[in-house]
Design a protein around this motif. Structure first.
Motif, PDB file in Angstrom:
ATOM      1  N   GLU A 271       3.827 -13.607  -0.781  1.00 31.82           N
ATOM      2  CA  GLU A 271       4.512 -12.316  -0.650  1.00 31.82           C
ATOM      3  C   GLU A 271       3.765 -11.231  -1.442  1.00 31.82           C
ATOM      4  O   GLU A 271       3.625 -10.093  -0.995  1.00 31.82           O
ATOM      5  CB  GLU A 271       5.952 -12.476  -1.159  1.00 31.82           C
ATOM      6  N   PHE A 272       3.265 -11.596  -2.608  1.00 33.75           N
ATOM      7  CA  PHE A 272       2.487 -10.667  -3.436  1.00 33.75           C
ATOM      8  C   PHE A 272       1.209 -10.234  -2.702  1.00 33.75           C
ATOM      9  O   PHE A 272       0.845  -9.051  -2.690  1.00 33.75           O
ATOM     10  CB  PHE A 272       2.147 -11.333  -4.773  1.00 33.75           C
ATOM     11  N   LEU A 273       0.552 -11.189  -2.029  1.00 32.74           N
ATOM     12  CA  LEU A 273      -0.678 -10.840  -1.308  1.00 32.74           C
ATOM     13  C   LEU A 273      -0.372  -9.972  -0.089  1.00 32.74           C
ATOM     14  O   LEU A 273      -1.153  -9.085   0.262  1.00 32.74           O
ATOM     15  CB  LEU A 273      -1.432 -12.117  -0.909  1.00 32.74           C
ATOM     16  N   LYS A 274       0.769 -10.220   0.512  1.00 33.38           N
ATOM     17  CA  LYS A 274       1.173  -9.365   1.634  1.00 33.38           C
ATOM     18  C   LYS A 274       1.414  -7.939   1.132  1.00 33.38           C
ATOM     19  O   LYS A 274       0.913  -6.971   1.695  1.00 33.38           O
ATOM     20  CB  LYS A 274       2.437  -9.924   2.288  1.00 33.38           C
ATOM     21  N   TYR A 275       2.158  -7.841   0.033  1.00 34.87           N
ATOM     22  CA  TYR A 275       2.427  -6.531  -0.562  1.00 34.87           C
ATOM     23  C   TYR A 275       1.105  -5.802  -0.869  1.00 34.87           C
ATOM     24  O   TYR A 275       0.919  -4.627  -0.544  1.00 34.87           O
ATOM     25  CB  TYR A 275       3.257  -6.695  -1.838  1.00 34.87           C
ATOM     26  N   THR A 276       0.178  -6.534  -1.472  1.00 40.28           N
ATOM     27  CA  THR A 276      -1.095  -5.931  -1.869  1.00 40.28           C
ATOM     28  C   THR A 276      -1.854  -5.398  -0.656  1.00 40.28           C
ATOM     29  O   THR A 276      -2.475  -4.334  -0.712  1.00 40.28           O
ATOM     30  CB  THR A 276      -1.953  -6.975  -2.613  1.00 40.28           C
ATOM     31  N   SER A 277      -1.783  -6.136   0.451  1.00 46.31           N
ATOM     32  CA  SER A 277      -2.545  -5.722   1.636  1.00 46.31           C
ATOM     33  C   SER A 277      -2.010  -4.419   2.203  1.00 46.31           C
ATOM     34  O   SER A 277      -2.692  -3.751   2.985  1.00 46.31           O
ATOM     35  CB  SER A 277      -2.491  -6.819   2.701  1.00 46.31           C
ATOM     36  N   GLU A 278      -0.789  -4.050   1.807  1.00 50.64           N
ATOM     37  CA  GLU A 278      -0.195  -2.829   2.370  1.00 50.64           C
ATOM     38  C   GLU A 278      -0.420  -1.591   1.504  1.00 50.64           C
ATOM     39  O   GLU A 278      -0.069  -0.481   1.892  1.00 50.64           O
ATOM     40  CB  GLU A 278       1.308  -3.061   2.597  1.00 50.64           C
ATOM     41  N   ILE A 279      -1.012  -1.768   0.328  1.00 50.71           N
ATOM     42  CA  ILE A 279      -1.313  -0.617  -0.536  1.00 50.71           C
ATOM     43  C   ILE A 279      -2.332   0.277   0.178  1.00 50.71           C
ATOM     44  O   ILE A 279      -3.266  -0.224   0.810  1.00 50.71           O
ATOM     45  CB  ILE A 279      -1.875  -1.103  -1.888  1.00 50.71           C
ATOM     46  N   ASP A 280      -2.152   1.590   0.073  1.00 47.37           N
ATOM     47  CA  ASP A 280      -3.082   2.518   0.711  1.00 47.37           C
ATOM     48  C   ASP A 280      -4.346   2.643  -0.135  1.00 47.37           C
ATOM     49  O   ASP A 280      -4.382   3.323  -1.157  1.00 47.37           O
ATOM     50  CB  ASP A 280      -2.398   3.885   0.857  1.00 47.37           C
ATOM     51  N   THR A 281      -5.428   1.975   0.297  1.00 48.95           N
ATOM     52  CA  THR A 281      -6.653   1.911  -0.499  1.00 48.95           C
ATOM     53  C   THR A 281      -7.750   2.807   0.061  1.00 48.95           C
ATOM     54  O   THR A 281      -8.934   2.500  -0.093  1.00 48.95           O
ATOM     55  CB  THR A 281      -7.186   0.473  -0.539  1.00 48.95           C
ATOM     56  N   ALA A 282      -7.394   3.901   0.691  1.00 44.25           N
ATOM     57  CA  ALA A 282      -8.395   4.811   1.262  1.00 44.25           C
ATOM     58  C   ALA A 282      -9.363   4.056   2.178  1.00 44.25           C
ATOM     59  O   ALA A 282     -10.580   4.213   2.108  1.00 44.25           O
ATOM     60  CB  ALA A 282      -9.155   5.537   0.149  1.00 44.25           C
ATOM     61  N   SER A 283      -8.822   3.181   3.014  1.00 40.67           N
ATOM     62  CA  SER A 283      -9.572   2.417   4.019  1.00 40.67           C
ATOM     63  C   SER A 283     -10.581   1.432   3.463  1.00 40.67           C
ATOM     64  O   SER A 283     -11.499   1.012   4.177  1.00 40.67           O
ATOM     65  CB  SER A 283     -10.318   3.318   5.011  1.00 40.67           C
ATOM     66  N   TRP A 284     -10.472   1.077   2.191  1.00 39.14           N
ATOM     67  CA  TRP A 284     -11.331   0.016   1.684  1.00 39.14           C
ATOM     68  C   TRP A 284     -10.611  -1.305   1.904  1.00 39.14           C
ATOM     69  O   TRP A 284      -9.400  -1.346   1.807  1.00 39.14           O
ATOM     70  CB  TRP A 284     -11.599   0.235   0.181  1.00 39.14           C
ATOM     71  N   PRO A 285     -11.259  -2.423   2.153  1.00 43.26           N
ATOM     72  CA  PRO A 285     -12.703  -2.646   2.330  1.00 43.26           C
ATOM     73  C   PRO A 285     -13.231  -2.180   3.689  1.00 43.26           C
ATOM     74  O   PRO A 285     -12.438  -1.949   4.598  1.00 43.26           O
ATOM     75  CB  PRO A 285     -12.823  -4.169   2.213  1.00 43.26           C
ATOM     76  N   PRO A 286     -14.567  -2.102   3.793  1.00 38.67           N
ATOM     77  CA  PRO A 286     -15.179  -1.570   5.011  1.00 38.67           C
ATOM     78  C   PRO A 286     -14.798  -2.336   6.270  1.00 38.67           C
ATOM     79  O   PRO A 286     -14.727  -1.749   7.342  1.00 38.67           O
ATOM     80  CB  PRO A 286     -16.685  -1.697   4.750  1.00 38.67           C
ATOM     81  N   ASN A 287     -14.591  -3.654   6.163  1.00 36.41           N
ATOM     82  CA  ASN A 287     -14.154  -4.405   7.339  1.00 36.41           C
ATOM     83  C   ASN A 287     -13.341  -5.607   6.889  1.00 36.41           C
ATOM     84  O   ASN A 287     -13.165  -5.841   5.692  1.00 36.41           O
ATOM     85  CB  ASN A 287     -15.355  -4.819   8.217  1.00 36.41           C
ATOM     86  N   ILE A 288     -12.898  -6.398   7.865  1.00 32.96           N
ATOM     87  CA  ILE A 288     -11.951  -7.483   7.584  1.00 32.96           C
ATOM     88  C   ILE A 288     -12.525  -8.571   6.679  1.00 32.96           C
ATOM     89  O   ILE A 288     -11.788  -9.303   6.014  1.00 32.96           O
ATOM     90  CB  ILE A 288     -11.450  -8.089   8.927  1.00 32.96           C
ATOM     91  N   GLN A 289     -13.868  -8.676   6.604  1.00 32.00           N
ATOM     92  CA  GLN A 289     -14.465  -9.725   5.762  1.00 32.00           C
ATOM     93  C   GLN A 289     -14.319  -9.429   4.271  1.00 32.00           C
ATOM     94  O   GLN A 289     -14.620 -10.288   3.438  1.00 32.00           O
ATOM     95  CB  GLN A 289     -15.951  -9.914   6.104  1.00 32.00           C
ATOM     96  N   GLY A 290     -13.892  -8.233   3.920  1.00 27.68           N
ATOM     97  CA  GLY A 290     -13.623  -7.909   2.521  1.00 27.68           C
ATOM     98  C   GLY A 290     -14.853  -7.542   1.729  1.00 27.68           C
ATOM     99  O   GLY A 290     -15.961  -7.594   2.204  1.00 27.68           O
TER     100      GLY A 290
END
Ligand code: HEM
Ligand code: HEM
Ligand SMILES: [Fe+2]
Lengths: 468, 144
Positions: free
Chosen positions: B125-144
């Motif tokens: 759940e924590f990782l899901k939450y983190t993925s939703e933070i607005d990070t100014a479109s970082w990382p460049p692609n799905i590979q991180g």
């Protein structure tokens, strides 16, 4: 050595060197785990070895800073240290806390350590560089307070020079910023935001004051240049450091969820952060060129010049390389970061501690102003071995980083992290080989203290006209 | 340095400049603090997410992985792992749960942390939450 109480620096320096050896041994373990994935697994997993490596680094640098302070404060303030006894007590407390913490990392699973030390009461563990149990962190604060009290009183009752004022400011700032290690909100972005108040505002803020003050002290001693000139330089350097470095914190706020204006504030101010490091290089070479004497401790002069150059390369050049937001978008969290972290920490903080140890050692060991020629030659060998090896470590990591970014983040078919790591393994092998050379350099430094040398180096009377 | 530029001028620049930029920094911090709840979706920060962050910290995951680009560079970025695993919390939990105790011979391996079901759920759940933070479109692609 002018004051008896300066001798309390000695155990601090010995502990610093001992822990340095340990740090680099764990660096080698990490380097091997990068290429032989199951090396020591599951006895010492990578994360454990990494904590030991980075925490030993921080602890031995702190030992070095404290030793440097105890050595130079009495001489600057022209009075004995307030309480040498307290300095020795805090030495043992700090060493015990450090060693117990490292043993804790190595002997029990981290989660067990967290439970045993009551982390849930005030959770502060499990964040990079701040992995120490909360109890250890409290111990660090207590030691820092006792230390600041001891040197603070000494300066108050003695002479207040620019050097001891700046040094005390830096040390107080170090302790103050560390308090943010106790703030660990559940909101991840907020946690990261203040985590950098410890990490960035240390190395690109208050530690630069400590670095500048120690460098200025050694330069006055080995060059004999007028104090007024050196102190003016010191003020200009630290002004540039804080004017750029405080807002420069923004270069860590681009992608963690903070507002996007940080891309502007962070890029502009941190792009200027190389300035103080560049001035340090000018400063060191200028002072040595204008020297009024040829100090017989040639090794210490070499370390001082080396610090200035390598700090500029590591923090200034390698820092600038990835600090602008559009570049950092691609380099963030790659081997480029590791490359910069190594050269900057080594060039600035490892080398300044080795500089003051090199300057103070002959006096602490009762050898007069300088150690024997043979010992100095060994020391200079260790200087070149470590410096050149570190440059190679960093070049290999930079190569790995560029390939990593290309394969994983830029090319048309971005590949998964682990697949990319395998393709760049050759660079990691070469880094490990350079790491072995670095380790040999550390051992040669240690060896320079173990060999005897009858013939004592003396000041060369000639070439004083070089000052003119 | 020229002689007309005196030591006390240098000192004043140091103290004045430092104080001025500390104030600017505090002002920016104040503004950031006010803007953050919208950007990090504070409304989704449940007790379970907070517990997940503690599980993350207690097991020193940051010692191998990066999270939003910060941490160690030995193992993959996890700020977007929820998306990389197909927006699937179960996949994350199964991955963590099935790590072999003695690792995979010759390869970098993740330890077996023996997390309870509750801890697994929380960290996912924590990782899901983190993925939703607005990070100014970082990382460049799905590979991180
Ligand atoms: C002696 C001074 C310095 C030291 C010891 C130092 C050390 C470090 C370390 C260890 C990291 C990695 C932190 C982590 O683990 O996340 C880092 C990151 C960084 N440093 Fe420095 N640094 C110094 C000066 C500078 C300067 C002057 C600049 C800019 C000109 C700079 C730019 C950066 C940037 C942009 C990052 C973030 C890298 C990323 O996005 O992954 N540093 N530094
Ligand atoms: C034998 C030499 C060394 C080797 C092989 C080595 C290797 C490593 C490795 C593999 C990591 C972990 C990178 C990761 O997270 O994936 C690391 C981290 C680190 N090492 Fe070393 N190291 C060595 C010497 C040093 C020295 C002398 C210093 C101090 C100047 C140092 C400072 C650091 C720092 C600050 C980090 C954290 C970097 C970051 O977060 O960006 N290392 N080292
Ligand atoms: Fe920074």
């Amino acid at each position: 050595m002018v004051y008896q109480s300066q001798a309390v620096a000695k155990p601090y320096f010995i502990a610093a060197i001992g822990l340095f050896v340990g740090q680099v041994m764990f660096g080698l373990i990490l380097g091997l785990q990068y290429v032989i994935g199951d090396f020591l697994f599951p006895t010492i997993p990578f994360n454990v070895a990494r904590m030991v490596h980075t925490n030993l680094l921080i602890v031995w640098l702190l030992f070095g800073f404290m030793g440097a302070t105890y050595y130079l404060i009495p001489e600057e303030a022209e009075t004995e240290l307030h309480s040498p006894r307290l300095a020795i007590i805090t030495f043992w407390v700090f060493l015990a806390a450090g060693v117990l913490t490292i043993l804790g990392y190595l002997m029990v699973p981290y989660a067990t350590l967290a439970e045993a030390t009551g982390n849930s009461l005030l959770p502060t563990m499990g964040r990079e560089f701040l992995e120490q149990p909360t109890l250890t962190k409290i111990g660090i604060v207590v030691v820092a307070l006792a230390f600041l009290y001891n040197v603070g009183i000494t300066v108050l009752k003695g002479k207040k020079t620019v050097i001891n004022t700046v040094l005390l400011l830096g040390l107080t700032g170090l302790a103050l910023m560390f308090l943010f290690a106790f703030y660990n909100p559940s909101a991840l972005t907020l946690d990261k935001y203040y985590w950098w108040w410890v990490v960035h505002l240390w190395v690109e803020g208050v530690w630069e004051l400590i670095l500048g003050a120690i460098l200025a002290f050694v330069l006055i001693k080995v060059t004999g240049v007028d104090r007024e000139v050196i102190e003016k330089w010191l003020y200009v350097i630290i002004a540039a450091a804080l004017v750029t470095g405080i807002i420069g914190t923004g270069h860590h706020y681009y992608w963690i969820g903070a507002p996007e204006y940080w891309q502007w504030w962070g890029s502009i101010f941190s792009a200027l952060e190389p300035l103080p490091f560049f001035m340090m290089t000018l400063f060191a070479f200028n002072m040595v060129n204008r020297r009024r004497r040829n100090h017989p401790n040639k090794a210490a002069t070499l370390w001082a010049l080396g610090t200035a150059v390598m700090a500029f390369l590591g923090a200034g050049v390698w820092g600038f390389l990835h600090t602008l937001a559009p570049v950092n978008f691609y380099t963030h969290g790659t081997q480029i970061t590791a490359a910069h972290g190594h050269l900057a920490f080594f060039g600035a903080y490892v080398m300044i501690v080795l500089t003051i140890i090199s300057y103070a050692a002959p006096q602490l060991l009762g050898q007069g102003e300088a150690r024997s020629n043979r010992q100095q030659v060994l020391e200079m060998w260790s200087f070149w071995l470590m410096s050149v090896a570190m440059v190679f470590i960093v070049l290999f990591l930079t190569g790995a980083g560029i390939l990593q970014i290309w394969l994983q983040r830029v090319s048309e078919n971005p590949q998964p992290f682990m697949a990319v790591q395998e393709q760049i393994a050759l660079f990691y092998w070469m880094r490990t080989v350079a790491g072995i050379v670095f380790f040999i350099g550390v051992m040669v430094f240690v060896a320079s203290f173990l060999v005897k040398g009858r013939e004592v180096a003396r000041e060369t009377p000639a070439a004083i006209e070089a000052a003119a | 340095m020229s002689a007309s530029f005196t030591k006390s001028m240098a000192r004043n620049i140091f103290y004045g400049g430092t104080v001025f930029f500390i104030l600017v920094f505090l002002a920016l911090t104040f503004d950031t603090t006010r803007a953050l709840p919208a950007r990090d979706h504070r409304e989704n920060l449940t007790a379970q997410v907070a517990e997940g962050k503690e599980v993350w910290e207690k097991n020193n995951c940051i010692g191998c992985h990066t999270l939003l680009g910060e941490g160690a560079y030995f193992a993959p970025e996890l700020g977007n792992v929820y998306e990389r695993f197909g927006n699937n919390k179960e996949a994350i939990k199964i991955f963590i749960k099935t790590r072999p105790r003695n690792g995979v011979p010759g390869r970098r391996s993740m330890p077996q942390f023996n997390l309870s079901d509750e801890e697994l759920e929380a960290v996912a759940e924590f990782l899901k939450y983190t993925s939703e933070i607005d990070t100014a479109s970082w990382p460049p692609n799905i590979q991180g």
